[in-house]
Scaffold this motif. Structure first.
Motif, mmCIF file in Angstrom:
data_model
loop_
_atom_site.group_PDB
_atom_site.id
_atom_site.type_symbol
_atom_site.label_atom_id
_atom_site.label_comp_id
_atom_site.label_asym_id
_atom_site.label_seq_id
_atom_site.Cartn_x
_atom_site.Cartn_y
_atom_site.Cartn_z
ATOM 1 N N TYR A 356 56.083 33.752 63.986
ATOM 2 C CA TYR A 356 54.669 33.429 63.825
ATOM 3 C C TYR A 356 54.172 34.186 62.604
ATOM 4 O O TYR A 356 54.318 35.413 62.520
ATOM 5 N N THR A 357 53.557 33.473 61.655
ATOM 6 C CA THR A 357 53.123 34.091 60.400
ATOM 7 C C THR A 357 51.647 33.834 60.160
ATOM 8 O O THR A 357 51.227 32.677 60.036
ATOM 9 N N TRP A 358 50.871 34.919 60.087
ATOM 10 C CA TRP A 358 49.492 34.787 59.624
ATOM 11 C C TRP A 358 49.493 34.903 58.104
ATOM 12 O O TRP A 358 50.058 35.828 57.540
ATOM 13 N N TRP A 359 48.835 33.931 57.466
ATOM 14 C CA TRP A 359 48.814 33.884 56.004
ATOM 15 C C TRP A 359 47.363 33.786 55.558
ATOM 16 O O TRP A 359 46.678 32.839 55.939
ATOM 17 N N PRO A 360 46.918 34.718 54.763
ATOM 18 C CA PRO A 360 47.629 35.843 54.158
ATOM 19 C C PRO A 360 47.197 37.184 54.742
ATOM 20 O O PRO A 360 46.255 37.272 55.527
ATOM 21 N N LEU A 361 47.901 38.237 54.314
ATOM 22 C CA LEU A 361 47.559 39.605 54.716
ATOM 23 C C LEU A 361 46.141 39.940 54.300
ATOM 24 O O LEU A 361 45.372 40.525 55.068
ATOM 25 N N PHE A 362 45.787 39.621 53.064
ATOM 26 C CA PHE A 362 44.425 39.830 52.581
ATOM 27 C C PHE A 362 43.937 38.546 51.911
ATOM 28 O O PHE A 362 44.722 37.642 51.626
ATOM 29 N N ASP A 363 42.644 38.473 51.697
ATOM 30 C CA ASP A 363 42.045 37.268 51.122
ATOM 31 C C ASP A 363 42.751 36.840 49.839
ATOM 32 O O ASP A 363 43.418 37.637 49.171
ATOM 33 N N MET A 364 42.548 35.592 49.496
ATOM 34 C CA MET A 364 43.131 35.042 48.278
ATOM 35 C C MET A 364 42.042 34.298 47.509
ATOM 36 O O MET A 364 40.885 34.263 47.926
ATOM 37 N N TYR A 365 42.451 33.690 46.393
ATOM 38 C CA TYR A 365 41.515 32.935 45.566
ATOM 39 C C TYR A 365 41.965 31.485 45.483
ATOM 40 O O TYR A 365 43.140 31.200 45.248
ATOM 41 N N GLU A 366 41.008 30.614 45.687
ATOM 42 C CA GLU A 366 41.309 29.189 45.765
ATOM 43 C C GLU A 366 41.892 28.679 44.448
ATOM 44 O O GLU A 366 41.523 29.138 43.365
ATOM 45 N N TRP A 367 42.790 27.686 44.560
ATOM 46 C CA TRP A 367 43.450 27.142 43.386
ATOM 47 C C TRP A 367 42.463 26.506 42.408
ATOM 48 O O TRP A 367 42.776 26.325 41.227
ATOM 49 N N THR A 368 41.262 26.145 42.862
ATOM 50 C CA THR A 368 40.261 25.570 41.967
ATOM 51 C C THR A 368 39.868 26.546 40.857
ATOM 52 O O THR A 368 39.289 26.116 39.848
ATOM 53 N N TRP A 369 40.174 27.819 41.010
ATOM 54 C CA TRP A 369 39.916 28.809 39.952
ATOM 55 C C TRP A 369 40.554 28.373 38.649
ATOM 56 O O TRP A 369 40.007 28.622 37.573
ATOM 57 N N ARG A 370 41.708 27.708 38.737
ATOM 58 C CA ARG A 370 42.444 27.293 37.537
ATOM 59 C C ARG A 370 41.606 26.361 36.666
ATOM 60 O O ARG A 370 41.701 26.403 35.439
ATOM 61 N N HIS A 371 40.795 25.530 37.266
ATOM 62 C CA HIS A 371 40.026 24.529 36.526
ATOM 63 C C HIS A 371 38.552 24.906 36.432
ATOM 64 O O HIS A 371 37.694 24.045 36.261
ATOM 65 N N SER A 372 38.260 26.173 36.538
ATOM 66 C CA SER A 372 36.885 26.661 36.539
ATOM 67 C C SER A 372 36.703 27.693 35.429
ATOM 68 O O SER A 372 37.673 28.244 34.911
ATOM 69 N N GLU A 373 35.453 27.952 35.091
ATOM 70 C CA GLU A 373 35.134 29.052 34.181
ATOM 71 C C GLU A 373 34.426 30.177 34.919
ATOM 72 O O GLU A 373 34.030 31.171 34.301
ATOM 73 N N ASN A 374 34.272 30.038 36.215
ATOM 74 C CA ASN A 374 33.553 31.022 37.009
ATOM 75 C C ASN A 374 34.432 32.229 37.317
ATOM 76 O O ASN A 374 35.671 32.140 37.286
#
Length: 421
Positions: A356-374
């Motif tokens: 059983y795997t909880w993903w992730p250990l700590f928060d992450m950043y959404e892949w939409t960051w790649r196409h953003s300037e924010n």
């Protein structure tokens, strides 16, 4: 910690993961994405691994940044990786290593569509296995190959920006061949000590009866890369005609059948709020971030269906290799409890669920960051046992009540929040 066949001991192994998406190619309107940079894991890896161990996990799904370790053809830089695997050993935390989590090095022209891709990824995988043969024995040759195939093939969202059914088939056959060569090469290095955890996204499809044929196609497509890698892509395969009509020659498919590799464990990644897509009457969606289909939360019913299907299809032990919900601590706690209870029920019924795997250990950043300037903070996903908070010293890992909750589950204790049984 390495070398033993942990999945045969009858226990349910609790694991965590650290998000490791790497798409290092940039371009107009596209930033390279490296989750280890975004979450500052390159800097804080030592403490991050400690947090995983202290949270009760005996195993950690963790990926290697291929683009950094292999910065030029035939050239490897092991400096950071040596320190990471030394830390794993020090903590007696078992790594299950993702060799490929979406991106190739920038020097590989045309990325997955390069005819040399299968040999290049295998060369890298074997080099890793040889260097860490004494400390690392568990490998996932490619994480979520069907997501790779969709995003880099059909949707033209990631490099090499192929599109449509021909793009999907090209990606699927290339990934499957690289998968096979990588696993075979590592097996030659490690022999019987190697354990291969094959992992793909648990995608489910439902919808209106008018789209029944499309739904049935997508339900088979979920397993396509794994079927090809394991030699199941013969003339009898439900998608054989689709493959042939979109560029998979008889020679390619025969090569894949001859090169078949098998999983020791089949991993399913399941996110209840996103994993079930709906195809509705009169609505057309391409899928992916650019044109998503509507979704339905099927909770533990969807999880149970996928794990049973994987076990039946491949005849191997199965694992929940990623799961969580993005939401409040209370919402995450409820899903943690419900999903663990589902796994316990399946095991009691004789389904061989081994992790059983909880993903992730700590928060992450959404892949939409790649196409953003924010800034990255605008893309933070509240998914982890630990939250990420911006401070003057960098991103601080802040424990939530989920840390103790996960730890108690890992110890066989069934905790409850007030008001939640």
């Amino acid at each position: 910690m390495t070398g033993d066949k942990w999945f045969r001991d009858g226990a349910l192994h609790f694991a965590l993961g650290i998000e490791d998406t790497f798409v290092p190619q940039g371009g107009p309107g596209e930033r390279p994405i490296d989750e280890y940079e975004l979450t500052e894991h390159y800097r804080f890896f030592s403490d991050d691994l400690r947090l995983a161990a202290e949270s009760g996990a005996g195993m950690l799904r963790w990926g290697i940044p291929w683009h950094r370790v292999n910065p030029e053809p035939g050239c490897f830089d092991w400096s950071w990786l040596d320190a990471v695997f030394a830390r794993f050993a020090e903590l007696e935390l078992r790594p299950v290593v993702d060799l490929l989590h979406y991106g190739t090095p920038v020097w590989l022209d045309r990325q997955f569509a390069n005819p040399d891709y299968p040999q290049r990824v295998a060369e890298y995988g074997v080099a890793v296995a040889e260097r860490y043969a004494d400390t690392v024995t568990d490998y996932t040759p490619v994480n979520e190959p069907m997501i790779h195939a969709l995003f880099s093939g059909q949707y033209a969202y990631w490099p090499p920006y192929l599109s449509g059914a021909p793009g999907l088939v090209t990606m699927s056959t290339q990934l499957a061949r690289g998968f096979q060569l990588t696993q075979r090469g590592i097996a030659e290095v490690l022999g019987d000590r190697a354990t291969f955890v094959h992992v793909d996204a648990g995608m489910r499809y439902d919808g209106h009866e008018s789209r029944a044929a499309e739904i049935e196609h997508l339900r088979e497509q979920v397993w396509l890369v794994e079927d090809l890698a394991t030699g199941r892509g013969g003339p009898e395969h439900p998608l054989a005609r689709f493959l042939a009509e979109n560029g998979a020659t008889d020679d390619v498919l025969e090569q894949l059948r001859r090169g078949a590799v098998q999983p020791d464990v089949v991993g399913v990644n399941y996110y209840p709020r996103h994993s079930t897509e709906l195809l509705l009457e009169g609505q057309r969606h391409g899928g992916g971030f650019a044109d998503p289909r509507p979704v339905r939360d099927d909770g533990t019913a969807g999880l149970e269906e996928l794990l049973r299907a994987a076990a039946a299809r491949y005849g191997a032990p199965v694992a929940l290799t990623e799961t969580c919900v993005t939401g409040s601590v209370e919402e995450r706690a409820e899903w943690l409890d419900d999903s663990v209870a589902c796994i316990d029920r399946l095991r009691a019924e004789g389904v061989d669920v081994v992790a059983y795997t909880w993903w992730p250990l700590f928060d992450m950043y959404e892949w939409t960051w790649r196409h953003s300037e924010n800034p990255r903070a605008d893309h933070q996903l509240t998914m982890g046992l630990y939250s990420l908070e911006e401070t003057s010293d960098g991103l601080t890992r802040v424990p939530t009540p989920l840390v103790d909750r996960f730890r108690r589950h890992a110890r066989g204790i069934h905790p409850t929040f007030e008001g939640h049984a």
